[in-house]
Design an enzyme around this catalytic site. Structure first.
Site, PDB file in Angstrom:
ATOM      1  N   ASP A  47       0.878  -1.161   0.000  1.00 51.98           N
ATOM      2  CA  ASP A  47       0.000   0.000   0.000  1.00 51.98           C
ATOM      3  C   ASP A  47       0.919   1.214   0.000  1.00 51.98           C
ATOM      4  O   ASP A  47       1.429   1.615   1.042  1.00 51.98           O
ATOM      5  CB  ASP A  47      -0.892  -0.040   1.250  1.00 51.98           C
ATOM      6  CG  ASP A  47      -1.814   1.163   1.318  1.00 51.98           C
ATOM      7  OD1 ASP A  47      -1.785   1.982   0.378  1.00 51.98           O
ATOM      8  OD2 ASP A  47      -2.549   1.284   2.310  1.00 51.98           O
ATOM      9  N   LYS A  62      -0.974  10.343 -17.154  1.00 52.60           N
ATOM     10  CA  LYS A  62      -1.679  11.592 -16.999  1.00 52.60           C
ATOM     11  C   LYS A  62      -2.964  11.363 -16.195  1.00 52.60           C
ATOM     12  O   LYS A  62      -3.416  10.223 -16.140  1.00 52.60           O
ATOM     13  CB  LYS A  62      -1.971  12.218 -18.368  1.00 52.60           C
ATOM     14  CG  LYS A  62      -2.560  11.206 -19.358  1.00 52.60           C
ATOM     15  CD  LYS A  62      -3.938  11.451 -19.868  1.00 52.60           C
ATOM     16  CE  LYS A  62      -5.052  11.719 -18.972  1.00 52.60           C
ATOM     17  NZ  LYS A  62      -6.238  10.861 -19.075  1.00 52.60           N
ATOM     18  N   HIS A 109      -1.127   8.499 -24.364  1.00 48.33           N
ATOM     19  CA  HIS A 109      -1.153   7.404 -25.338  1.00 48.33           C
ATOM     20  C   HIS A 109      -1.629   7.848 -26.715  1.00 48.33           C
ATOM     21  O   HIS A 109      -1.370   7.180 -27.702  1.00 48.33           O
ATOM     22  CB  HIS A 109      -1.923   6.189 -24.812  1.00 48.33           C
ATOM     23  CG  HIS A 109      -3.408   6.376 -24.713  1.00 48.33           C
ATOM     24  ND1 HIS A 109      -4.005   7.051 -23.685  1.00 48.33           N
ATOM     25  CD2 HIS A 109      -4.422   5.944 -25.503  1.00 48.33           C
ATOM     26  CE1 HIS A 109      -5.320   7.031 -23.854  1.00 48.33           C
ATOM     27  NE2 HIS A 109      -5.603   6.371 -24.956  1.00 48.33           N
ATOM     28  N   GLU A 134     -16.671   9.951 -26.985  1.00 48.70           N
ATOM     29  CA  GLU A 134     -16.737   8.591 -26.446  1.00 48.70           C
ATOM     30  C   GLU A 134     -18.191   8.226 -26.191  1.00 48.70           C
ATOM     31  O   GLU A 134     -18.964   9.055 -25.707  1.00 48.70           O
ATOM     32  CB  GLU A 134     -15.972   8.506 -25.128  1.00 48.70           C
ATOM     33  CG  GLU A 134     -14.486   8.780 -25.280  1.00 48.70           C
ATOM     34  CD  GLU A 134     -13.755   8.534 -23.970  1.00 48.70           C
ATOM     35  OE1 GLU A 134     -13.468   7.371 -23.678  1.00 48.70           O
ATOM     36  OE2 GLU A 134     -13.497   9.507 -23.248  1.00 48.70           O
ATOM     37  N   ASP A 191      -9.069  15.478 -17.495  1.00 52.22           N
ATOM     38  CA  ASP A 191      -8.840  14.106 -17.972  1.00 52.22           C
ATOM     39  C   ASP A 191      -8.457  14.072 -19.455  1.00 52.22           C
ATOM     40  O   ASP A 191      -7.678  13.215 -19.873  1.00 52.22           O
ATOM     41  CB  ASP A 191     -10.136  13.295 -17.745  1.00 52.22           C
ATOM     42  CG  ASP A 191      -9.987  11.828 -18.086  1.00 52.22           C
ATOM     43  OD1 ASP A 191      -9.024  11.209 -17.593  1.00 52.22           O
ATOM     44  OD2 ASP A 191     -10.822  11.300 -18.842  1.00 52.22           O
ATOM     45  N   HIS A 245      -4.644  15.087 -23.836  1.00 57.67           N
ATOM     46  CA  HIS A 245      -4.808  14.526 -25.183  1.00 57.67           C
ATOM     47  C   HIS A 245      -5.136  15.600 -26.231  1.00 57.67           C
ATOM     48  O   HIS A 245      -4.511  15.659 -27.283  1.00 57.67           O
ATOM     49  CB  HIS A 245      -5.936  13.490 -25.210  1.00 57.67           C
ATOM     50  CG  HIS A 245      -5.711  12.313 -24.309  1.00 57.67           C
ATOM     51  ND1 HIS A 245      -4.488  11.729 -24.124  1.00 57.67           N
ATOM     52  CD2 HIS A 245      -6.570  11.594 -23.542  1.00 57.67           C
ATOM     53  CE1 HIS A 245      -4.602  10.699 -23.295  1.00 57.67           C
ATOM     54  NE2 HIS A 245      -5.857  10.610 -22.913  1.00 57.67           N
ATOM     55  N   LYS A 273     -18.065  12.242 -22.767  1.00 58.65           N
ATOM     56  CA  LYS A 273     -18.447  10.841 -22.550  1.00 58.65           C
ATOM     57  C   LYS A 273     -19.936  10.689 -22.813  1.00 58.65           C
ATOM     58  O   LYS A 273     -20.693  11.643 -22.732  1.00 58.65           O
ATOM     59  CB  LYS A 273     -18.137  10.440 -21.111  1.00 58.65           C
ATOM     60  CG  LYS A 273     -16.644  10.530 -20.803  1.00 58.65           C
ATOM     61  CD  LYS A 273     -16.207   9.458 -19.843  1.00 58.65           C
ATOM     62  CE  LYS A 273     -14.727   9.517 -19.558  1.00 58.65           C
ATOM     63  NZ  LYS A 273     -13.889   8.848 -20.551  1.00 58.65           N
TER      64      LYS A 273
HETATM   65  C1  BG6 Z   1      -7.822   8.269 -20.988  1.00 53.74           C
HETATM   66  C2  BG6 Z   1      -8.880   8.936 -20.158  1.00 53.74           C
HETATM   67  O1  BG6 Z   1      -6.621   8.989 -20.897  1.00 53.74           O
HETATM   68  O2  BG6 Z   1      -8.226   8.227 -22.337  1.00 53.74           O
HETATM   69  C3  BG6 Z   1     -10.204   8.187 -20.306  1.00 53.74           C
HETATM   70  O3  BG6 Z   1      -8.493   8.948 -18.792  1.00 53.74           O
HETATM   71  C4  BG6 Z   1     -10.570   8.055 -21.750  1.00 53.74           C
HETATM   72  O4  BG6 Z   1     -11.234   8.855 -19.587  1.00 53.74           O
HETATM   73  C5  BG6 Z   1      -9.411   7.478 -22.552  1.00 53.74           C
HETATM   74  O5  BG6 Z   1     -11.680   7.189 -21.832  1.00 53.74           O
HETATM   75  C6  BG6 Z   1      -9.695   7.523 -24.029  1.00 53.74           C
HETATM   76  O6  BG6 Z   1      -8.678   6.856 -24.702  1.00 53.74           O
HETATM   77  P1  BG6 Z   1      -9.031   5.661 -25.666  1.00 53.74           P
HETATM   78  O7  BG6 Z   1      -7.744   5.195 -26.229  1.00 53.74           O
HETATM   79  O8  BG6 Z   1      -9.692   4.627 -24.805  1.00 53.74           O
HETATM   80  O9  BG6 Z   1      -9.923   6.284 -26.675  1.00 53.74           O
END
Ligand code: BG6
Length: 492
Positions: free
Chosen positions: A93, A153, A183, A221, A240, A245, A344
């Site tokens: 932990d 992040k 990513h 999303e 987020d 991104h 979302k």
């Molecule tokens: C993440 C966010 O970095 O990216 C998420 O924390 C989001 O909330 C996600 O859903 C989206 O990435 P991907 O590759 O799943 O479209």
């Protein structure tokens, strides 16, 4: 000799080893690299979490999870069986203050005893644990000469906490050993954007305010916040998605040509863009941003609960949707709006960058005004499929009157991506192992991005107003359309 065999044996320690990110993206990405022979020989993966698992239990758990998280057709039973043998688990932990934690750190010291192996510490956990983990890694002498740290992040919750976390990490790891992952930068399309812009003579002369009308960046999303309500309610979409991104994508579209494809040259150019963003403050925020929150609705023909239902009925002002108009104050982009939106539980699952060119100055076609001609667009798609398309206008084939039609030209489909795709992670993990931080965010970039987002967050919280509601399964609040319509434009 393959690239992976040139990298010596490696220990990858994943803090948050049973968390959502590790299970959905990171471990599947490591499996795919392993299956493709891209993990250095003898690599070990040590999951660290509070789960109280022995190695065997962790291996069983991960085998099961891989069945859900890998893209269809990629889970080869023999490859999975061989991959899970690399896995170990330590129960720890990291935020805990009990003496049992001392023993767990000792276990980690013993597990990593071979100092000749490269160590990657992947912090797939809450950002407020980054500092304590780095301090403990230093205290227990775990940072050897090849050690590097990967930070997920968002780095921090605001500018001040981002600076504090960056300071804490810097006291343990040099900047060139610190990999702040986003990513989206590992997607094929993003790398293709750099190639299109800088390996072709065609685009660069047009890449400015003389030829480009505006840019749209959308990450839509259809999923809700799912099992991440705790994190999400504290974070919200601006922290987020927008702070990282979307701003990273904006930087890659807008940056000046770097002198070469190397980490500092590329990141210097991205930083210039962030610093040139016109600040949005006070009343400007109300005009140039929209924040929303989903209510119950229908997604993919299924009824889904609203955001506050997912919180157990507790009221919340956390946004699940953001749209904004950003402007870059420099010679190249003055007067070209960059419209950004993400949310979302929207009507579609899609991520794309649309670069829309200005219309023709005059139409030679009888009865067709210049405004009636479909605009030329370059569309870079990241989700659900990756690909690049140039939209031109052509003649409808056949005899008779000259009739015009949009002609989409595919500049290369780069493959299926999708929510479950570990593709970008697999690529970026390879960069971490090779020690190449070009596609990772440097400290000053992260802080410059926070510096732009921070006044927006402040103005929202000071306004006392709540996010606008939108029904799940719709394109978001109507105000996002109005934001663009006020400039005589529309979302694509
Ligand atoms: C993440 C966010 O970095 O990216 C998420 O924390 C989001 O909330 C996600 O859903 C989206 O990435 P991907 O590759 O799943 O479209």
């Amino acid at each position: 000799m393959s690239a992976s065999s040139r990298i010596g044996p490696c220990d990858i320690v994943v803090f948050g080893g049973t968390g959502d990110l590790a299970l959905r993206k990171l471990i599947p990405a490591l499996y795919l690299r392993d299956r493709d022979g891209l993990l250095p020989r003898d690599t070990r993966i040590i999951g660290v979490s509070r789960a109280g698992l022995e190695d065997v239990g962790y291996r069983v758990k991960i085998s099961g999870e891989l069945g859900h998280s890998l893209p269809p057709g990629t889970a080869d039973p023999r490859a999975v069986a061989s991959f899970v043998r690399r896995l170990h688990h330590i129960t720890l932990d990291v935020g805990g203050r009990f003496t049992t934690e001392e023993q767990a750190w000792r276990d980690l010291v013993v597990a990593l005893a071979d100092s000749g192996r490269t160590r990657v510490f992947y912090l797939a956990c809450a950002p407020d644990l980054f500092g304590p983990i780095c301090r403990s890694l230093r205290r227990w002498g775990l940072i050897n000469s090849g050690a590097r740290v990967v930070l997920e992040k968002p780095i921090g919750h605001d500018l001040a906490s981002a600076r504090r976390i960056n300071d804490e990490v810097a006291s343990a790891f040099a900047e060139d050993r610190t990999f702040r992952i986003d990513h989206y930068l590992g997607t094929e399309t993003v790398q293709n954007l750099l190639t299109l812009r800088f390996a072709n003579a065609l685009f660069e002369p047009l890449w400015n305010s003389a030829a480009i009308d505006h840019v749209q960046i959308t990450v839509s999303e259809s999923l809700g916040v799912g099992g991440r309500v705790g994190y999400y309610d504290d974070s919200g979409t601006a922290r987020d998605m927008l702070q990282n991104h979307l701003l990273q994508l904006l930087c890659l579209v807008a940056m000046e040509p770097p002198i070469r494809l190397d980490p500092e040259a590329v990141r210097d150019r991205k930083l210039e863009v962030l610093r040139a963003l016109a600040p949005l403050t006070g009343a400007e925020v109300a005009r140039a941003t929209v924040r929303g929150q989903y209510t119950a609705g229908i997604v993919d023909d299924r009824p889904v609960p609203g955001y506050t239902d997912e919180l157990g009925g507790r009221p919340s002002d956390t946004e699940t949707f953001v749209a904004c108009k950003a402007e870059i104050r420099n010679w190249r982009w003055a007067g070209v709006p960059f419209y950004l939106r993400t949310g979302k539980r929207l009507d579609r699952h899609a991520a794309e960058i649309v670069v829309q060119l200005r219309g023709v100055p005059h139409s030679i076609f009888p009865g067709v005004s210049p405004a009636a001609l479909p605009p030329n667009r370059l569309v870079l798609r990241l989700q659900p499929d990756e690909g690049v398309e140039l939209q031109l206008v052509g003649k409808q084939p056949g005899p008779g009157d000259l009739r015009l039609q949009p002609v989409p030209i595919s500049l290369g489909a780069t493959g299926r991506s999708g929510l479950l795709s570990p593709g970008p992670y697999a690529r970026l993990l390879g960069d971490v192992l090779r020690g190449d931080p070009t596609l990772f965010m440097r400290r000053d970039e992260v802080e410059a991005a926070w510096a732009w987002v921070q006044p927006i967050l402040t103005a929202w919280s000071e306004s006392g107003s709540a996010p606008l509601h939108y029904a799940a399964g719709t394109p978001g609040p109507a105000a996002a359309d109005e934001l663009v319509a006020r400039d005589g434009r529309g979302w694509v």
